[in-house]
Design a protein around this motif. Structure first.
Motif, PDB file in Angstrom:
ATOM      1  N   VAL A  68       0.857  -1.184   0.000  1.00  0.00           N
ATOM      2  CA  VAL A  68       0.000   0.000   0.000  1.00  0.00           C
ATOM      3  C   VAL A  68       0.892   1.232   0.000  1.00  0.00           C
ATOM      4  O   VAL A  68       1.780   1.364   0.841  1.00  0.00           O
ATOM      5  CB  VAL A  68      -0.911   0.021   1.245  1.00  0.00           C
ATOM      6  CG1 VAL A  68      -1.736   1.291   1.273  1.00  0.00           C
ATOM      7  CG2 VAL A  68      -1.803  -1.206   1.238  1.00  0.00           C
ATOM      8  N   PRO A  88      -5.361   2.464  -2.073  1.00  0.00           N
ATOM      9  CA  PRO A  88      -6.456   1.834  -2.822  1.00  0.00           C
ATOM     10  C   PRO A  88      -7.828   2.170  -2.264  1.00  0.00           C
ATOM     11  O   PRO A  88      -8.773   2.397  -3.016  1.00  0.00           O
ATOM     12  CB  PRO A  88      -6.131   0.344  -2.695  1.00  0.00           C
ATOM     13  CG  PRO A  88      -4.664   0.283  -2.503  1.00  0.00           C
ATOM     14  CD  PRO A  88      -4.323   1.488  -1.693  1.00  0.00           C
ATOM     15  N   ALA A  89      -7.961   2.212  -0.939  1.00  0.00           N
ATOM     16  CA  ALA A  89      -9.259   2.558  -0.352  1.00  0.00           C
ATOM     17  C   ALA A  89      -9.660   3.982  -0.711  1.00  0.00           C
ATOM     18  O   ALA A  89     -10.839   4.264  -0.994  1.00  0.00           O
ATOM     19  CB  ALA A  89      -9.204   2.383   1.163  1.00  0.00           C
ATOM     20  N   SER A 219      -1.927  -1.760  -6.472  1.00  0.00           N
ATOM     21  CA  SER A 219      -1.819  -0.843  -5.342  1.00  0.00           C
ATOM     22  C   SER A 219      -2.181   0.592  -5.689  1.00  0.00           C
ATOM     23  O   SER A 219      -2.537   1.373  -4.800  1.00  0.00           O
ATOM     24  CB  SER A 219      -0.391  -0.890  -4.778  1.00  0.00           C
ATOM     25  OG  SER A 219       0.540  -0.432  -5.748  1.00  0.00           O
ATOM     26  N   TYR A 244      -9.240  -3.821  -8.642  1.00  0.00           N
ATOM     27  CA  TYR A 244      -8.410  -3.624  -7.457  1.00  0.00           C
ATOM     28  C   TYR A 244      -9.301  -3.462  -6.224  1.00  0.00           C
ATOM     29  O   TYR A 244     -10.471  -3.104  -6.304  1.00  0.00           O
ATOM     30  CB  TYR A 244      -7.509  -2.406  -7.630  1.00  0.00           C
ATOM     31  CG  TYR A 244      -8.256  -1.080  -7.639  1.00  0.00           C
ATOM     32  CD1 TYR A 244      -8.304  -0.267  -6.510  1.00  0.00           C
ATOM     33  CD2 TYR A 244      -8.933  -0.651  -8.780  1.00  0.00           C
ATOM     34  CE1 TYR A 244      -9.007   0.941  -6.515  1.00  0.00           C
ATOM     35  CE2 TYR A 244      -9.624   0.545  -8.798  1.00  0.00           C
ATOM     36  CZ  TYR A 244      -9.665   1.342  -7.658  1.00  0.00           C
ATOM     37  OH  TYR A 244     -10.364   2.524  -7.663  1.00  0.00           O
ATOM     38  N   TRP A 245      -8.793  -3.752  -5.115  1.00  0.00           N
ATOM     39  CA  TRP A 245      -9.232  -3.456  -3.752  1.00  0.00           C
ATOM     40  C   TRP A 245     -10.626  -3.930  -3.360  1.00  0.00           C
ATOM     41  O   TRP A 245     -10.780  -4.715  -2.444  1.00  0.00           O
ATOM     42  CB  TRP A 245      -9.119  -1.956  -3.475  1.00  0.00           C
ATOM     43  CG  TRP A 245      -9.179  -1.639  -2.001  1.00  0.00           C
ATOM     44  CD1 TRP A 245     -10.222  -1.051  -1.325  1.00  0.00           C
ATOM     45  CD2 TRP A 245      -8.173  -1.910  -1.019  1.00  0.00           C
ATOM     46  NE1 TRP A 245      -9.912  -0.928   0.008  1.00  0.00           N
ATOM     47  CE2 TRP A 245      -8.652  -1.450   0.236  1.00  0.00           C
ATOM     48  CE3 TRP A 245      -6.907  -2.496  -1.080  1.00  0.00           C
ATOM     49  CZ2 TRP A 245      -7.917  -1.554   1.397  1.00  0.00           C
ATOM     50  CZ3 TRP A 245      -6.170  -2.603   0.091  1.00  0.00           C
ATOM     51  CH2 TRP A 245      -6.682  -2.138   1.314  1.00  0.00           C
ATOM     52  N   SER A 246     -11.692  -3.466  -4.003  1.00  0.00           N
ATOM     53  CA  SER A 246     -13.050  -3.757  -3.535  1.00  0.00           C
ATOM     54  C   SER A 246     -13.787  -4.634  -4.537  1.00  0.00           C
ATOM     55  O   SER A 246     -13.314  -4.870  -5.654  1.00  0.00           O
ATOM     56  CB  SER A 246     -13.830  -2.463  -3.313  1.00  0.00           C
ATOM     57  OG  SER A 246     -14.134  -1.836  -4.550  1.00  0.00           O
TER      58      SER A 246
END
Length: 707
Positions: A68, A88-89, A219, A244-246
């Motif tokens: 991250v 990413p969030a 990332s 990515y991420w979610s």
């Protein structure tokens, strides 16, 4: 020159001390070596190396979503924009903000391009409108690089009443994706259509122009495709390196808002290297047919958040970073037919129908589990955590499927009602072929082959009917019941080695009839357990050495006690013989020694075979006669000496002696102390001191008078 008066180890009875010391050292070293060997052998058996703590191998695999980025990293340190989201969030939150803002703007608002870098496709004049790749190029959303290659430069949003038709066999759509930003195609109530032809699919991939390659770094965000409250259709399309991420930015996602049904149908498509192979939330009627999902960062197929009526046919899910296929959060009615799931880092198939609450909540969730999971004509194998795990899901069916795993093949957890396992082949090389755990009722297992290492089928607190099955274990129990489980076990065949083919614990009950135990071999449970833990045999050997040694030491102690008793009896007999010999002498021959005999001159007279004249000493072969002992004044009875200093009083005061032997003899003859008292003080065996005293008296006895 040796000191004849010194006390030797032999005289003290310690002649074997050195041998015993060496033996003890050897025994300790042997035990240490054996324990070290057990530890090293165990390490080699379980880890393949004798010293695993010195191994330089990495202890963990590569991070799932990569490192991250530091949110404080400045633009001068390489960030494209210091104000841009850095994690990413944050990027997911920024995407949500962008889509909400775009939804509130008109399709021709300049802010769409200037602020949000987004092209909106909507209905025209209130009529459904279709758009194609050529339209994307004309609107500046895409660039055509050659006859079959297109690059997406801006985000695209397809609103309700619009359809984006990307049926372009043999073409490739590269979606810009780099640390500077990424693009997306979102059906916001609209219809997305992707298609190619057999042997000439449409390819959708992320693209980092600075590297001239797909974007594999999740990332910093990555391009994705999503449908919200809309429909997605895909045929002969290859999706790769997206998401990515979610879940909603996971690569290929179908999400609903609860007001409009969202759905999808994918046929003859491939999803390779996506964050989620396919993510479906609050959706209905999603179907995946004749497709392949490989190398997903997380789950291959994720169905969640109250969706229903999912179907996956003739599809392979391979090498997922988490579970292969997952159904969760009150989603229901999943059917898997002719599906292959392999190589997942979690469970091959994981179905969790647990109620979202066990009482009143702010969300008002129901208290009943979800229902409807069917696995038919499928194969699940080589997944890290196990094959199929079903949690609190009513009406579960597993038919004509093969589950072959290292760990548990099928795990069903309650509470739930309705379980049917028929014509299945369930095997585990380390744990159980079938594990039914919890308050599960109306469960039936029939006509199946179930194989486990120590337990083929374990029933814990469940009520199950088992019939016509073939159950095998290496060693242990074919069926084990615990925590009040109930089972009707009829017409089954048991194969393996163990104490009981059907083992019952904790108030469990069974009804057994017509079971075939001809293939079952009896073996005590503790022997089977030891065989399952081979290191225990080595530890048992370590403990066996002292176990054998204790009786040996006890026996040796008893023998030493017996020898001491024999020695004591011999000394007593010797003393009695000496006393008898003394008393048997004629009165005329009794000589009273002077009160003080000069001990320094008490060297024994030497005699040889040739010195037998009138004036010579006693002949060596002559009978030994013990003269009368000199009677010196005895010390008071209460003055028992406790040290050598206590002896140097009275007759021995101021005296010096050449050896301990002379000192001890003088203490008896001149000091008047008893032989037993002096032997204890000098740590000399009593019979030895008595012999010294007798020899001294013989040496100074006057020759017998001639008759």
């Amino acid at each position: 020159m040796t000191d004849e008066g010194g006390i030797t180890a032999h005289e003290r009875g310690d002649s074997h001390f050195a041998f015993r010391g060496v033996a003890r050292v050897v025994m300790v070293v042997a035990v240490v070596v054996l324990v070290a060997g057990v530890i090293l052998a165990g390490n080699f058996i379980h880890t393949g190396t004798f010293l695993p703590w010195l191994s330089n191998d990495a202890r963990s695999s590569t991070a799932v979503v990569g490192p991250v980025p530091d949110p404080t990293e400045s633009a001068a340190e390489g960030a494209p924009d210091a104000a841009a989201p850095q994690t990413p969030a944050d990027r997911v939150a920024a995407e949500d903000t962008r889509l909400s803002a775009v939804a509130a703007l008109g399709s021709t608002d300049p802010a769409l391009i200037d602020t949000w870098n987004t092209v909106v496709l909507g209905a025209k004049n209130g009529q459904p409108t279709g758009y194609s790749l050529a339209d994307l190029v004309a609107l500046g959303a895409a660039r055509q690089d050659d006859a079959t290659t297109f690059t997406l430069l801006r985000n695209v949003v397809v609103r309700s009443g619009a359809e984006l038709d990307l049926v372009a066999p043999g073409s490739t759509l590269r979606m810009t994706s780099s640390p500077a930003g990424s693009t997306s195609i979102v059906g916001w109530g609209g219809h997305l259509l992707f298609g190619g032809l057999e042997g000439s699919p449409l390819r959708i991939t992320s693209w980092d122009e600075s590297n001239a390659a797909p974007d594999t770094d999740e990332s910093d965000g990555r391009a994705y495709v999503r449908v919200r409250d809309g429909i997605l259709d895909s045929s002969y399309t290859d999706f790769s390196d997206l998401g990515y991420w979610s879940g909603r930015t996971g690569g290929l996602a179908i999400t609903g808002s609860g007001t409009v049904d969202a759905g999808a149908r994918l046929e003859n498509s491939t999803m390779t290297g996506l964050h989620y192979g396919l993510f479906a939330s609050e959706s209905t009627g999603v179907g995946v047919f004749d497709s392949t999902i490989t190398d997903s960062t997380l789950t291959g197929l994720e169905f969640t958040n109250g969706g229903h009526d999912f179907r996956v046919d003739r599809t392979t899910v391979r090498d997922s970073g988490s579970d292969g296929i997952s159904l969760s959060r009150q989603s229901r009615a999943l059917t898997l037919s002719d599906v292959t799931v392999e190589g997942a880092a979690g469970w091959g198939v994981r179905v969790d129908g647990s109620a979202l609450a066990d009482g009143p909540t702010t969300g008002g969730y129901g208290l009943t589990p979800s229902s409807g999971f069917t696995l038919t004509d499928s194969r699940v194998h080589s997944n890290r955590d196990g094959g199929v795990r079903v949690i609190s899901t009513d009406d579960t069916e597993i038919h004509q499927s093969t589950v072959d795993e290292t760990r548990t093949a099928v795990l069903v957890e309650g509470p739930s009602t309705g379980l049917s396992v028929t014509n299945a082949d369930l095997s585990s090389s380390e744990l159980r072929g079938l594990d039914i755990n919890g308050r599960i009722t109306d469960a039936k297992v029939s006509d199946s082959r179930i194989v486990g290492r120590r337990i083929a089928t374990e029933l814990t607190g469940a009520s199950v009917v088992m019939s016509g099955n073939d159950l095998s274990v290496t060693t242990g129990s074919a069926i084990e019941l615990a925590d009040g489980a109930r089972a009707d076990i009829t017409g089954n065949a048991f194969h393996g080695v163990g104490q009981d083919a059907v083992a019952m614990w904790s108030d469990s009950r069974t009804m057994q009839a017509d079971n075939d135990e001809s293939g079952w071999t009896f073996q005590w449970a503790w022997v089977g357990w030891m065989n399952e833990h081979p290191m225990m045999w080595m530890w048992a050997l370590v403990l066996l050495i002292p176990a054998i040694g204790l009786p040996v030491l006890w026996r040796r102690r008893r023998e030493h006690q017996r020898l001491r008793e024999l020695l004591r009896e011999a000394l007593l007999r010797h003393g009695e013989e000496q006393v008898a010999a003394y008393r048997a002498l004629p009165a005329a021959e009794t000589v009273t020694a002077p009160a003080a005999v000069p001990v320094a001159a008490m060297a024994p007279a030497t005699a040889t075979a040739e010195s037998g004249g009138e004036s010579g000493g006693p002949v060596r072969d002559a009978p030994h006669a013990v003269p009368a002992r000199p009677r010196a004044p005895r010390a008071p009875a209460t003055a028992r000496p406790r040290s050598f200093a206590d002896l140097r009083t009275g007759a021995l005061e101021g005296r010096t002696f050449a050896s301990l032997r002379e000192f001890a003899i003088a203490a008896v003859i001149e000091g008047g102390y008893s032989v037993s008292t002096i032997s204890r003080l000098f740590r000399i065996q009593q019979w030895r001191l008595q012999q010294w005293v007798d020899d001294a008296l013989v040496a100074y006895a006057p020759p017998a008078k001639e008759q």
